[in-house]
Design a protein around this motif. Structure first.
Motif, PDB file in Angstrom:
ATOM      1  N   LEU A 111       1.061  -1.275   0.072  1.00  0.00           N
ATOM      2  CA  LEU A 111      -0.323   0.006  -0.096  1.00  0.00           C
ATOM      3  C   LEU A 111       0.901   1.126   0.188  1.00  0.00           C
ATOM      4  N   ASP A 112       0.789   2.292  -1.305  1.00  0.00           N
ATOM      5  CA  ASP A 112       1.733   3.534  -1.257  1.00  0.00           C
ATOM      6  C   ASP A 112       1.243   4.216  -0.120  1.00  0.00           C
ATOM      7  N   ARG A 146      -3.206   3.064  -3.479  1.00  0.00           N
ATOM      8  CA  ARG A 146      -2.776   2.480  -5.223  1.00  0.00           C
ATOM      9  C   ARG A 146      -2.639   1.008  -4.252  1.00  0.00           C
ATOM     10  N   LEU A 147      -2.235  -0.126  -4.568  1.00  0.00           N
ATOM     11  CA  LEU A 147      -1.545  -1.308  -4.391  1.00  0.00           C
ATOM     12  C   LEU A 147      -1.048  -1.748  -5.435  1.00  0.00           C
ATOM     13  N   VAL A 148       0.802  -1.349  -5.029  1.00  0.00           N
ATOM     14  CA  VAL A 148       1.787  -1.921  -5.601  1.00  0.00           C
ATOM     15  C   VAL A 148       2.061  -3.710  -5.599  1.00  0.00           C
ATOM     16  N   LEU A 149       2.162  -4.473  -6.858  1.00  0.00           N
ATOM     17  CA  LEU A 149       2.406  -5.737  -7.169  1.00  0.00           C
ATOM     18  C   LEU A 149       4.017  -6.209  -6.516  1.00  0.00           C
ATOM     19  N   ALA A 199      -6.854   0.847  -4.416  1.00  0.00           N
ATOM     20  CA  ALA A 199      -7.033   0.261  -3.104  1.00  0.00           C
ATOM     21  C   ALA A 199      -8.491   1.304  -2.147  1.00  0.00           C
ATOM     22  N   VAL A 200      -9.512   1.774  -3.222  1.00  0.00           N
ATOM     23  CA  VAL A 200     -10.290   2.945  -2.468  1.00  0.00           C
ATOM     24  C   VAL A 200     -11.665   2.733  -3.630  1.00  0.00           C
ATOM     25  N   ILE A 203      -1.804  -7.306   5.718  1.00  0.00           N
ATOM     26  CA  ILE A 203      -0.662  -7.640   6.203  1.00  0.00           C
ATOM     27  C   ILE A 203      -0.507  -6.145   7.505  1.00  0.00           C
ATOM     28  N   GLY A 204      -0.649  -6.152   8.583  1.00  0.00           N
ATOM     29  CA  GLY A 204      -0.187  -5.396   9.734  1.00  0.00           C
ATOM     30  C   GLY A 204      -1.624  -5.463  10.168  1.00  0.00           C
ATOM     31  N   PRO A 205      -1.650  -4.029  11.274  1.00  0.00           N
ATOM     32  CA  PRO A 205      -3.245  -3.308  11.841  1.00  0.00           C
ATOM     33  C   PRO A 205      -4.176  -3.154  11.007  1.00  0.00           C
TER      34      PRO A 205
END
Length: 680
Positions: free
Chosen positions: A324-325, A330-333, A351-352, A398-400
């Protein structure tokens, strides 16, 4: 008798002169029947007459003789009729005897035939009785056989019912693998009819690649008497079912050896074993990734290994990590396996977008499981998934959830379901990645902090050096002028003036000592030598030489056990020993100082202790003695700057050890510190 009478008569007549011809005829008529009786009597055994009827023949002979005599008597009773010739009587009685012989033979033969017939009839009757008994026995035996056959047939039907009621496959094999017997379950499981199974062999129920194994197992079963085998049973429609076969060799009533056994469907056990293996493999992968996260600083290496392992363990076509930027748009592969070349590191996902699976995952605190992306009503798949014909998968953040770092997802082109263990596995890998990312961020922050601290320490050291250096000059000036005043005007000062001047000189001297101690304290890290193997016995001996005057002045006794070699800075360790021995002498009280130095190995470290019999330290003050400029006694009682133990603590910490004190007021003090042992 007739032969003898005829012969005697012939002799008498011939002697009497009667012509031979007259004598001969009469003699023949008398002797002939006698000869017949002799010959027939002699050859009577050749006739088919039983011996018990021989007496009857003799009776018939005498009967014929008696009849003739009776006839002759009756004839003589007639008036005027007299038989006066003995020859006639002999001839007639002889002929009557022969006639009786013939009648007797006929009668004896008739009786013999009758007796034989009666005997044969008796034998036939006995035979008939025996035959009837035999027939009766045969009928009984036949009845028993019929009943036995009925029971046998009933037992066979009963056995068949039992075998057909068994859910396992029952079979009896010949040595060539053909089937002698099987139950209905064999037909139900394999899909073959009874006629088809009868024309097949055991090896035809497995895949061609396993047929050699089956042949070897059957041969070994006949040789050893038992068979145990696990293989895939192939049905008529090509389905492979895991089965466990066991059999034992038996001997049929005909003396033929066969293998009789059962086959059990172990699909459930195989599935459970596969599930346990899958769980163990998942746990192993999580542990390995956790270990890799601790060992590597390369986050992309960890992510690449994580995607590879997840795809391999779950047997999916794709796995990805989306980063996640900073803007959260946006989410980058960032890493992945299975994707077309050139997408990893460049492809992005929104991502939105409300209908996006990625956006849905980022807003969910639990893993998102998709069985069929085309029919899922919660969201639609991004182009990254639809362009790769993805149908099912698992995605998790990944993460909270309030501050996600990205998304871990694994996908497959088939429509499939995932177990709770699969979902937990993906979540566990995501947790490992989250911890690694957090640890990396923390490490970066820590490194920045360390850099700041090092820079701050360097500035503080420069400040301390500058301050001590700059303070030395005015302090030397103060001391010089005080000494000049004492030399030039000492005689003009009264008692108070001399006292004031002494206080000023003493204060300047203590200030100089404190500045020197502070400068020395600040240079522990930067001005020390490299750590190398050091002999503590030599270090202790040097410290004792440096304190020789003080030891002698206080009548101190210092004893020591054998001391080891440690990894350290010899000069700094000498300072530690010298300071601890000096303190032990200084605070010995009224008794002469008694000091003992010892060392004890504790794993990879040595614990060195310096014990004395001095005045001791109060419990509430034991934690404060290592603070800089912390004094427990007035300067007028005990000299010192209050920086010695703080300097010891910093030197020990530079060596990676700890220092502490154990003391009982009035009984003494023991200061202990740890030092690393040198490498073997």
């Amino acid at each position: 008798m007739y032969v003898a009478v005829a012969t005697a008569r012939a002799v008498v007549r011939i002697t009497a002169g009667i012509p031979f011809g007259n004598v001969f005829i009469t003699s023949v008529l008398i002797a002939g029947p006698g000869v017949v009786l002799l010959v027939v009597g002699y050859r009577l055994r050749s006739f088919d007459i039983r011996t018990e009827f021989y007496a009857a023949i003799g009776g018939w002979c005498f009967g014929g003789l008696g009849v003739i005599l009776g006839v002759l008597v009756l004839y003589s009773l007639q008036p005027g009729e007299v038989i006066d010739s003995p020859s006639t009587v002999l001839i007639l009685t002889a002929l009557g005897s022969v006639a009786g012989l013939g009648a007797g033979i006929y009668d004896a033969e008739a009786k013999t035939r009758t007796r034989e017939l009666e005997q044969r009839n008796c034998e036939l009757e006995a035979t008939r009785s025996e035959l009837e008994e035999t027939v009766a026995r045969l009928e009984d035996a036949n009845t028993q056989l019929v009943e036995s056959n009925e029971r046998l047939e009933h037992y066979r039907e009963y056995t068949d019912d039992i075998l057909n009621a068994v859910h396992d496959v029952f079979y009896v094999l010949d040595s060539d693998g053909t089937f002698q017997r099987w139950n209905e379950t064999a037909c139900e499981v394999t899909g073959y009819s009874d006629d088809e199974i009868a024309s097949m062999t055991a090896v035809e129920f497995v895949d061609e690649r396993n047929r050699a194994v089956i042949e070897d197992a059957i041969r070994e079963g006949f040789e050893t008497g038992s068979l145990q085998l696990e293989t895939a049973l192939q049905t008529s429609d090509g389905e492979a079912i895991p089965y466990e076969f066991s059999a034992s060799s038996l001997e049929t009533p005909d003396g033929e050896s066969v293998l009789a056994g059962v086959g059990r469907d172990i699909s459930g056990r195989v599935a459970r074993e596969h599930e346990l293996h899958q769980r163990a493999q998942q746990q192993r992968v999580v542990a390995e990734l956790g270990q890799l996260a601790l060992e590597t600083d390369d986050l992309d290496e960890l992510m690449a290994e994580a995607t590879r392992q997840v795809a391999a363990v779950l047997d999916t076509d794709y796995c990805k990590i989306l980063d996640l930027d900073d803007g959260g748009e946006r989410l980058v592969l960032r890493q992945g396996v299975g994707w077309r070349d050139g997408l990893v590191g460049t492809e992005t996902v929104s991502a939105v977008e409300s209908a996006s699976q990625a956006a849905y995952t980022l807003e969910t605190d639990r893993p998102v499981v998709v069985a069929d992306l085309e029919t899922d009503e919660r969201f639609s798949g991004p182009a990254l998934l639809t362009s790769h014909d993805v149908h099912s998968g698992i995605s998790t953040i990944i993460g909270p959830v309030d501050e996600p770092w990205g998304i871990l997802g694994t996908h497959d082109t088939d429509t499939r379901s995932f177990t709770e263990e699969d979902v937990t596995f993906v979540q566990s890998v995501a947790n490992v990645l989250a911890e690694a990312i957090e640890r990396g961020q923390y490490q970066t922050e820590l490194e920045d902090l360390v850099a700041d601290l090092e820079e701050s320490n360097e500035r503080l050291e420069q400040f301390a050096y500058a301050a001590s250096h700059d303070l030395q000059e005015p302090l030397r000036m103060v001391s010089s002028y005080l000494q000049l005043i004492e030399r030039r005007y000492g005689d003009d000062l009264d008692a108070d003036g001399e006292e004031f001047l002494a206080f000023a000189v003493d204060g300047a001297e203590r200030m100089r000592e404190m500045i020197d101690g502070l400068l020395e304290y600040s240079r522990v890290e930067t001005r020390g030598d490299d750590l190398e193997p050091v002999d503590l016995e030599a270090v202790l001996e040097d410290a004792r030489k440096n304190l020789q005057m003080k030891i002698a002045g206080h009548d101190a006794e210092i004893t020591a056990e054998p001391l080891p070699r440690v990894e350290g800075d010899e000069g700094q360790l000498r300072q530690v020993f010298q300071k601890l021995l000096s303190n032990a002498i200084e605070y010995s009280g009224e008794e002469p100082p008694r000091i003992h130095v010892s060392a004890e190995r504790n794993g990879t470290d040595w614990t060195v202790s310096v014990a004395d019999n001095g005045i001791g330290i109060e419990p509430d003050a034991q934690e404060r003695i290592f603070e800089v400029f912390r004094r427990l006694h007035g300067y007028e009682d005990h000299a010192g700057t209050g920086i010695g133990l703080a300097l010891c603590e910093r030197i020990v910490e530079r060596h990676g050890g700890d220092i502490w004190v154990e003391s009982t007021p009035g009984e003494g003090t023991t200061v202990s510190f740890t030092l690393p042992a040198p490498p073997d």
